[in-house]
Structure formats: C-alpha cells, structure tokens
Motif scaffolding. Sequence first.
Motif, PDB file in Angstrom:
ATOM      1  N   SER A   3     -10.455   3.683  11.416  1.00 45.66           N
ATOM      2  CA  SER A   3     -11.638   3.818  10.569  1.00 45.66           C
ATOM      3  C   SER A   3     -11.897   2.493   9.855  1.00 45.66           C
ATOM      4  CB  SER A   3     -11.407   4.936   9.560  1.00 45.66           C
ATOM      5  OG  SER A   3     -12.505   5.057   8.694  1.00 45.66           O
ATOM      6  N   ASP A   7     -17.339   2.627   8.422  1.00 45.82           N
ATOM      7  CA  ASP A   7     -17.220   4.053   8.756  1.00 45.82           C
ATOM      8  C   ASP A   7     -16.950   4.878   7.505  1.00 45.82           C
ATOM      9  OD1 ASP A   7     -17.599   3.670  11.490  1.00 45.82           O
ATOM     10  OD2 ASP A   7     -15.455   3.456  11.887  1.00 45.82           O
ATOM     11  N   GLN A   8     -16.065   4.385   6.655  1.00 46.19           N
ATOM     12  CA  GLN A   8     -15.737   5.094   5.426  1.00 46.19           C
ATOM     13  C   GLN A   8     -16.953   5.195   4.504  1.00 46.19           C
ATOM     14  OE1 GLN A   8     -12.343   3.018   3.839  1.00 46.19           O
ATOM     15  NE2 GLN A   8     -11.070   3.543   5.585  1.00 46.19           N
ATOM     16  N   ASP A  11     -19.222   7.805   5.986  1.00 47.75           N
ATOM     17  CA  ASP A  11     -18.662   9.129   5.717  1.00 47.75           C
ATOM     18  C   ASP A  11     -18.985   9.567   4.290  1.00 47.75           C
ATOM     19  OD1 ASP A  11     -17.595   9.132   8.252  1.00 47.75           O
ATOM     20  OD2 ASP A  11     -15.526   8.764   7.608  1.00 47.75           O
TER      21      ASP A  11
END
Length: 115
Positions: A3, A7-8, A11
């Motif tokens: 990740s 991406d984090q 999210d």
Amino acid sequence: MGSTLADQQLDALFTALSDRTRRDIVARLSRGEATVKELAEPYAMSLQAVSQHIRVLERCGLISQRRHRQTRPCRLEPAALDAALSWIEESRRVWSERMDRLETHLARLQEGEKQ
C-alpha cells in the motif's frame, strides 16, 4: 501488493465519503465556510457527533478549520478531491477501453456467424 501513501489517502478519502452525513457536510461546505454549529443544524445529533464527522473529514484533508474570534469555521479543501478524481477518471478510461474491445470482438463474432 503493498500500500502506497497515495493508496492510503484514497482509502481515507473514500471511507470519509462513504457516510451520507459527511457527504452532506462536504456539499454544504462547497457553498462556503460554516461553523460546526451551522453544519449541525439540519441533523438530529449532538455537536459532538458532528464534530466527530468533521474530524474524519479533516484527517483525510477534505476540510480544514481556522480560528476566527470565538469560532472555528470549516472550509472545503477541494484539492483533496484531485486524487480521487484522477483515480475515477483513470478507472473510467480503462473500463471504456475494455468495453470498446469487447464491442469490437462481439461484432467480429457476429460477422463470422453471418458468413
């Protein structure tokens, strides 16, 4: 699959926007700054509950607060949506290309059946 920071962030952004109340707060702030009290008016929930929603939106960078006398107006940070928009647009492009290839393939199959 690891990740990345991007991406984090995506999210966190999509998690924040998965809640209807938070989407409503973002929509309200798109019209201009508002205090927590003003943001809480349409809801049958405590100021503390609305403040929790605001903290979620702040953590993902969608909104910010500043001090103004005795209040802390919230404002939308639209640049935070850029990563989500890029991801959505890239996904749309990929799926559009896939559908175009499928359409071409199906047309070839139908031509083969006619011969």
